[in-house]
Design a protein around this motif. Structure first.
Motif, PDB file in Angstrom:
ATOM      1  N   GLN A 128      45.596  28.143  46.983  1.00 29.13           N
ATOM      2  CA  GLN A 128      46.427  27.384  46.048  1.00 29.13           C
ATOM      3  C   GLN A 128      45.740  27.238  44.700  1.00 29.13           C
ATOM      4  N   GLN A 129      44.416  27.055  44.724  1.00 32.60           N
ATOM      5  CA  GLN A 129      43.660  26.951  43.478  1.00 32.60           C
ATOM      6  C   GLN A 129      43.736  28.253  42.690  1.00 32.60           C
ATOM      7  N   ILE A 130      43.590  29.390  43.391  1.00 33.19           N
ATOM      8  CA  ILE A 130      43.680  30.694  42.730  1.00 33.19           C
ATOM      9  C   ILE A 130      45.077  30.900  42.153  1.00 33.19           C
ATOM     10  N   ALA A 131      46.105  30.520  42.912  1.00 35.00           N
ATOM     11  CA  ALA A 131      47.489  30.665  42.439  1.00 35.00           C
ATOM     12  C   ALA A 131      47.734  29.819  41.195  1.00 35.00           C
ATOM     13  N   LEU A 132      47.155  28.609  41.167  1.00 34.39           N
ATOM     14  CA  LEU A 132      47.290  27.732  40.005  1.00 34.39           C
ATOM     15  C   LEU A 132      46.607  28.341  38.786  1.00 34.39           C
ATOM     16  N   GLU A 133      45.427  28.922  38.993  1.00 36.01           N
ATOM     17  CA  GLU A 133      44.713  29.583  37.900  1.00 36.01           C
ATOM     18  C   GLU A 133      45.515  30.770  37.377  1.00 36.01           C
ATOM     19  N   ALA A 134      46.174  31.489  38.289  1.00 31.48           N
ATOM     20  CA  ALA A 134      46.985  32.637  37.872  1.00 31.48           C
ATOM     21  C   ALA A 134      48.150  32.194  36.996  1.00 31.48           C
ATOM     22  N   GLN A 135      48.720  31.020  37.315  1.00 30.62           N
ATOM     23  CA  GLN A 135      49.831  30.515  36.516  1.00 30.62           C
ATOM     24  C   GLN A 135      49.385  30.132  35.114  1.00 30.62           C
ATOM     25  N   THR A 136      48.200  29.595  35.004  1.00 34.50           N
ATOM     26  CA  THR A 136      47.717  29.122  33.695  1.00 34.50           C
ATOM     27  C   THR A 136      47.026  30.223  32.888  1.00 34.50           C
ATOM     28  N   GLY A 138      46.780  33.744  34.032  1.00 40.25           N
ATOM     29  CA  GLY A 138      47.320  35.080  34.241  1.00 40.25           C
ATOM     30  C   GLY A 138      46.476  35.883  35.215  1.00 40.25           C
ATOM     31  N   TRP A 139      47.115  36.778  35.962  1.00 41.08           N
ATOM     32  CA  TRP A 139      46.410  37.601  36.949  1.00 41.08           C
ATOM     33  C   TRP A 139      45.428  38.574  36.294  1.00 41.08           C
ATOM     34  N   SER A 140      45.721  38.989  35.066  1.00 40.52           N
ATOM     35  CA  SER A 140      44.809  39.918  34.385  1.00 40.52           C
ATOM     36  C   SER A 140      43.455  39.264  34.133  1.00 40.52           C
ATOM     37  N   CYS A 141      43.480  37.972  33.844  1.00 43.12           N
ATOM     38  CA  CYS A 141      42.222  37.241  33.640  1.00 43.12           C
ATOM     39  C   CYS A 141      41.442  37.135  34.953  1.00 43.12           C
ATOM     40  N   LEU A 142      42.164  36.879  36.052  1.00 45.17           N
ATOM     41  CA  LEU A 142      41.507  36.814  37.354  1.00 45.17           C
ATOM     42  C   LEU A 142      40.981  38.190  37.766  1.00 45.17           C
ATOM     43  N   ARG A 167      43.086  37.634  47.579  1.00 43.84           N
ATOM     44  CA  ARG A 167      42.229  37.675  48.767  1.00 43.84           C
ATOM     45  C   ARG A 167      40.801  38.061  48.410  1.00 43.84           C
ATOM     46  N   ALA A 168      40.625  39.020  47.498  1.00 46.69           N
ATOM     47  CA  ALA A 168      39.278  39.449  47.111  1.00 46.69           C
ATOM     48  C   ALA A 168      38.510  38.309  46.448  1.00 46.69           C
ATOM     49  N   ILE A 169      39.197  37.541  45.607  1.00 46.77           N
ATOM     50  CA  ILE A 169      38.551  36.402  44.952  1.00 46.77           C
ATOM     51  C   ILE A 169      38.271  35.296  45.959  1.00 46.77           C
ATOM     52  N   GLU A 170      39.233  35.064  46.852  1.00 48.51           N
ATOM     53  CA  GLU A 170      39.075  34.042  47.889  1.00 48.51           C
ATOM     54  C   GLU A 170      37.857  34.323  48.759  1.00 48.51           C
ATOM     55  N   VAL A 171      37.681  35.574  49.179  1.00 50.30           N
ATOM     56  CA  VAL A 171      36.543  35.957  50.015  1.00 50.30           C
ATOM     57  C   VAL A 171      35.229  35.618  49.321  1.00 50.30           C
ATOM     58  N   TYR A 172      35.145  35.919  48.042  1.00 49.63           N
ATOM     59  CA  TYR A 172      33.901  35.659  47.293  1.00 49.63           C
ATOM     60  C   TYR A 172      33.638  34.160  47.169  1.00 49.63           C
ATOM     61  N   ARG A 173      34.675  33.408  46.874  1.00 49.09           N
ATOM     62  CA  ARG A 173      34.500  31.960  46.697  1.00 49.09           C
ATOM     63  C   ARG A 173      34.139  31.264  48.011  1.00 49.09           C
ATOM     64  N   LEU A 174      34.632  31.791  49.106  1.00 50.60           N
ATOM     65  CA  LEU A 174      34.343  31.179  50.400  1.00 50.60           C
ATOM     66  C   LEU A 174      32.966  31.564  50.947  1.00 50.60           C
ATOM     67  N   SER A 175      32.568  32.821  50.702  1.00 55.65           N
ATOM     68  CA  SER A 175      31.347  33.332  51.340  1.00 55.65           C
ATOM     69  C   SER A 175      30.183  33.544  50.386  1.00 55.65           C
ATOM     70  N   GLY A 176      30.490  33.646  49.077  1.00 57.53           N
ATOM     71  CA  GLY A 176      29.437  33.961  48.128  1.00 57.53           C
ATOM     72  C   GLY A 176      29.055  35.430  48.140  1.00 57.53           C
ATOM     73  N   ARG A 177      29.798  36.241  48.908  1.00 56.01           N
ATOM     74  CA  ARG A 177      29.560  37.693  48.987  1.00 56.01           C
ATOM     75  C   ARG A 177      30.860  38.428  48.675  1.00 56.01           C
ATOM     76  N   SER A 178      30.733  39.588  48.079  1.00 56.56           N
ATOM     77  CA  SER A 178      31.931  40.316  47.653  1.00 56.56           C
ATOM     78  C   SER A 178      32.640  40.959  48.839  1.00 56.56           C
ATOM     79  N   LEU A 179      33.922  41.248  48.638  1.00 53.42           N
ATOM     80  CA  LEU A 179      34.707  41.938  49.657  1.00 53.42           C
ATOM     81  C   LEU A 179      34.104  43.299  49.969  1.00 53.42           C
ATOM     82  N   THR A 180      33.619  43.989  48.954  1.00 54.81           N
ATOM     83  CA  THR A 180      32.989  45.299  49.147  1.00 54.81           C
ATOM     84  C   THR A 180      31.755  45.188  50.033  1.00 54.81           C
ATOM     85  N   GLU A 181      30.923  44.196  49.774  1.00 54.64           N
ATOM     86  CA  GLU A 181      29.701  44.010  50.560  1.00 54.64           C
ATOM     87  C   GLU A 181      30.025  43.677  52.013  1.00 54.64           C
TER      88      GLU A 181
END
Length: 308
Positions: A128-136, A138-142, A167-181
């Motif tokens: 929800q936080q990511i979605a709110l940031e996207a509204q304010t 924009g997805w290009s900024c994210l 999802r990629a941003i969520e994974v990083y914020r939750l784990s501190g590690r990138s989706l790629t890693e």
């Protein structure tokens, strides 16, 4: 009388409308097999015609596990499938049978055979936080933010793909590690011996013709009415994974008055062709795969020979 075949697990993959179900039913009749469905559309209850779900008669002769297991408003991940499929495989083996995994959802096959990355579970608060940031912002900024800590995922995920980007941003914020890693680390691999087959027509035009013909049959069987009933439910909407199944979204749009009937048919057929193309692309890079041609009379004999 059924005959025993030696491998502990058989997989039968292929694009939509390639003849997987028909061949699988023959295998059950001829050999000591039980079917596990590997199809992200067949899991849903009440979605029978548009998913080409096996008929009651077919299921009587060849029961399919992992179909009709959730409601269309529920979610089901590749991790859920892996857990359930491994459980069903064990049950079949304990019965002295050979598990036959049949379907075209390549992500499910990949998760089952190769294992899953240790990704954190979804967190609604973070989403929800990511979605709110996207509204304010924009997805290009994210997307630029994703590039700063996971450039590989950013190159793969389009800025206009909010679901995967979130999802990629969520994974990083939750784990501190990138989706790629995290994706480079897998869970336990598949614990059984497996022989893998794929079935497809050699002529792409033939597959396209079969897809078009099958959709016409679906319409004759009452597909529009099936979607009408789903649309009448208050808990379903077009953003759900179930309603993103090919054909359902297009028919929903038609019933909504957004497109004409002929356009709905055309868009549904095109979407199904695109699905088949993606499935074939996956399969061409699949390791240790034995290819079968759709409609070939010797397919059963070929499977028997390669499974000895």
């Amino acid at each position: 009388m059924s005959r025993d075949i030696s491998p502990k697990v058989i997989t039968l993959m292929g694009p939509t409308a390639s003849g997987k179900t028909a061949l699988a039913i023959k295998l059950v009749q001829e050999f000591n097999c039980e079917i596990i469905s590997v199809d992200s559309a067949l899991i849903y209850k009440g979605m029978d015609i548009g998913t080409a779900k096996p008929t009651e008669s077919e299921l009587k002769y060849a029961p399919h596990r992992l179909i009709n297991i959730i409601e269309p408003n529920e979610s089901y991940s590749a991790a859920d499938f892996r857990r359930d499929a491994l459980n069903e495989i064990e049950k079949i083996l304990l019965r002295g049978k050979v598990p036959l995994l049949v379907g075209g959802t390549m992500l499910y096959f990949k998760a089952l055979l190769e294992g899953l990355s240790p990704l954190p579970a979804a967190d609604e608060t973070v989403r929800q936080q990511i979605a709110l940031e996207a509204q304010t912002k924009g997805w290009s900024c994210l997307h630029e933010e994703l590039s700063s800590f996971d450039p590989i995922s950013a190159a793969r995920i389009h800025p206009n793909d909010p679901q995967r980007l979130s999802r990629a941003i969520e994974v990083y914020r939750l784990s501190g590690r990138s989706l790629t890693e995290l994706s480079q680390t897998k869970s336990d691999t598949f614990p059984y011996d497996v022989v893998q087959f794929a079935i497809a027509p050699t002529d792409r035009k033939m597959l396209h013709k079969t897809i078009e013909q099958r959709f016409s049959e679906m319409l004759a069987e009452g597909f529009v009415e099936e979607v009408r009933k789903l649309k009448a439910r208050k808990d379903l909407h077009l953003d759900l994974p179930s309603m993103r199944c090919v054909g359902y979204r297009q028919c929903w749009e038609y019933l909504n008055g957004d497109i004409e009937y002929d356009i709905m048919v055309e868009k549904a057929v095109v979407a199904t062709r695109q699905l088949a193309k993606r499935q074939l692309t996956w399969l061409r890079g699949w390791p240790e795969l034995n290819w079968l041609e759709s409609g070939e009379e010797n397919n059963l004999a070929t499977i028997m020979r390669l499974c000895r």
